[in-house]
Design an enzyme around this catalytic site. Structure first.
Site, PDB file in Angstrom:
ATOM      1  N   ASP A 179     133.354  97.854  28.506  1.00 30.40           N
ATOM      2  CA  ASP A 179     133.530  96.787  27.514  1.00 30.40           C
ATOM      3  C   ASP A 179     134.429  97.210  26.371  1.00 30.40           C
ATOM      4  OD1 ASP A 179     130.840  96.114  28.910  1.00 30.40           O
ATOM      5  OD2 ASP A 179     131.611  94.276  27.994  1.00 30.40           O
ATOM      6  N   ALA A 219     133.836  91.720  30.186  1.00 31.57           N
ATOM      7  CA  ALA A 219     134.806  91.860  29.096  1.00 31.57           C
ATOM      8  C   ALA A 219     136.114  91.068  29.299  1.00 31.57           C
ATOM      9  CB  ALA A 219     135.080  93.337  28.853  1.00 31.57           C
ATOM     10  N   ARG A 234     130.894  85.839  31.417  1.00 33.30           N
ATOM     11  CA  ARG A 234     130.578  87.143  30.820  1.00 33.30           C
ATOM     12  C   ARG A 234     131.424  88.186  31.534  1.00 33.30           C
ATOM     13  NH1 ARG A 234     130.000  89.165  35.153  1.00 33.30           N
ATOM     14  NH2 ARG A 234     129.229  91.046  34.154  1.00 33.30           N
TER      15      ARG A 234
END
Ligand code: MRU
Length: 348
Positions: free
Chosen positions: A235, A48, A46
Site C-alpha cells: 500500500d 491501493a 479496494r
C-alpha cells in the site's frame, strides 16, 4: 473473463462491488462523485492502485458536476472534492498520487470546459498505465518464481486490487503464462477476508490452483517445507524499503525469514513514497471494531471487550528479499535502488 474493477463506460464509472464477492458478481454504476468517495470508504473498491484509479475517475465526475463557468470558482469546488477523496483511506499512497496527478492536469487548464476534457483524458491514462505497469511487474517478477513453486500470498493484490491483472497476482499470472506449474496458498486475511473471498475467487476464475488457509497456518506449512516463495502487494513503500501492506503481512515476512523463504513485494512505482523516510512515517488506517467482533453480521466477541483493528502493518525492509516494480527488480539497499527506479520512470 477479464476482471476490470474500475472502468469507464462512456460517461459512467463502473466498479465491481467487491463487498459481494465471491457470492455474487455485481457491478455498480456511478455518476455522482460523492458516491464514489463512499465506495472507496466502504471498500466496494479496494486495493491501493484501484483506490487511486477510482479516485481519479471520481474527480472527473466531480468536474462534470460543477456548473461554474469561471475557473477560480470551478477550481475551488473541485479542490474540495479532491480533499474529500483524500480523506477516504489514509494508508495507500496511490490515492494521493492519483489526486496529485489530477491536480497537475487541472493546473494546466484555462477553463472549466478544458479541465473537464483534460481530467477525463488523464483518468483514462491512469487506467491504461496501471494495467501496463502490472504486466511489466508480472514479466520481471515471474523470473523470480521457479517452476513448480508453491507460493503464499496475503490479502488480495490481484486484478481486483488494481485496474486489471494485479501486482502480486500479476507475478503469479505471468509465471503461469510462462508455462510454469504454480500452486498458490491464499491467507484468508482476517478480518475482511480479502484472501479467501477475492484472491481465491480470482484464481478459481482462471483455473490457477489455489488453497485457502487461515492466517495462523502459514508457519506450520513453512515448517513442513510446503511454501517456496512469498509474494505480496503493498500500500505504501517508504524510501528505505519498509513496506506497508495488509495487516498480517509482517508476521508472514518474519516467518519467511525464519524458514529462509524469499519474501517478494510486487508494486507499481506509484506505491513508492520517497517523501517518507521509513515505515514509521506511514499512517496506518484504523477501521471499525465491528470488522473484528462480527463475522457475516453476527457478533462473535463478548460485549465489552476492547478491540483494535489496524488495517495495515509495516514490514521492515530487512525482511524484504526484493521489490518488483514495472521498472525492474529492486534489491537492498533500497534507499539507493528505489530512488534510482523512481527517477528512471520520471516520477521523482
Ligand atoms: O484494505 P485493502 O483491501 O484495500 O488492502 C489491500 C492490500 O493490502 C493490498 O495488498 C495492497 O493494496 C496491494 S494491491 C495491488
Amino acid at each position: 473473463m477479464e476482471i476490470r474493477p474500475v472502468r469507464w463506460e462512456n460517461d459512467v464509472l463502473v466498479l465491481i462491488d467487491q463487498t459481494q464477492l465471491p457470492h455474487r458478481y455485481a457491478e455498480v454504476r456511478y455518476k455522482d462523485w460523492r458516491a464514489v468517495a463512499e465506495a472507496i470508504r466502504q471498500m466496494v473498491v479496494r486495493g491501493a492502485p484501484a483506490i487511486g484509479a477510482a479516485a481519479a475517475c471520481g474527480l472527473v465526475l466531480a468536474a462534470e458536476s460543477i456548473p461554474e463557468q469561471e475557473m477560480p470558482a470551478f477550481r475551488h469546488q473541485w479542490l474540495a472534492a479532491a480533499d474529500a477523496f483524500a480523506a477516504t483511506r489514509p494508508t495507500a499512497v496511490n490515492l494521493f498520487w492519483a489526486i496529485e496527478r489530477m491536480k497537475r492536469a487541472l493546473d494546466a487548464c484555462r477553463s472549466p470546459e478544458e479541465a473537464r476534457r483534460r481530467l477525463r483524458a488523464e483518468s483514462e491514462r491512469i487506467l491504461e498505465e496501471d494495467i501496463r505497469a502490472n504486466r511489466a511487474i508480472g514479466q520481471h517478477g515471474q523470473t523470480l518464481i521457479p517452476d513448480g513453486a508453491r507460493i503464499l500470498t496475503h490479502c488480495n493484490a490481484g486484478a481486483l486490487a488494481t485496474v486489471g491483472y494485479g501486482t502480486a497476482l500479476g507475478v503469479i499470472r505471468a509465471a503461469v503464462e510462462a508455462g510454469k506449474k504454480i500452486q498458490v496458498y491464499a491467507d484468508e486475511t482476517r478480518p475482511r477476508l480479502q484472501g479467501m473471498q477475492l484472491t481465491a475467487w480470482e484464481l478459481v476464475q482462471e483455473g490457477i490452483p489455489v488453497t485457502v488457509i487461515t492466517d495462523n497456518m502459514a508457519g506450520m506449512l513453512m515448517r513442513r517445507g510446503e511454501i517456496d516463495v512469498v509474494v505480496v502487494g503493498a500500500d505504501r513503500i517508504a524510501a528505505n524499503g519498509d513496506v506497508a501492506n495488509k495487516v498480517g503481512t509482517y508476521s508472514v515476512a518474519v516467518l519467511a525469514r525464519h524458514h529462509s523463504i524469499p519474501f517478494y513485494v510486487a508494486a507499481p512505482i506509484s506505491t513508492v513514497d520517497l517523501s517518507v523516510a521509513d515505515g514509521s512515517g506511514i499512517p496506518i488506517e484504523e477501521r471499525s471494531p465491528e470488522e473484528v467482533t462480527h463475522i457475516a453480521g453476527h457478533r462473535v466477541a463478548p460485549e465489552g471487550v476492547r478491540v483494535i483493528n489496524p488495517a495495515f502493518d509495516v514490514t521492515p525492509a530487512e525482511l524484504v528479499t526484493a521489490i518488483v516494480t514495472e521498472a525492474g527488480i529492486a534489491r537492498p539497499p533500497y534507499t539507493v535502488s528505489l530512488a534510482e527506479m523512481v527517477q528512471s520512470t520520471g516520477e521523482g
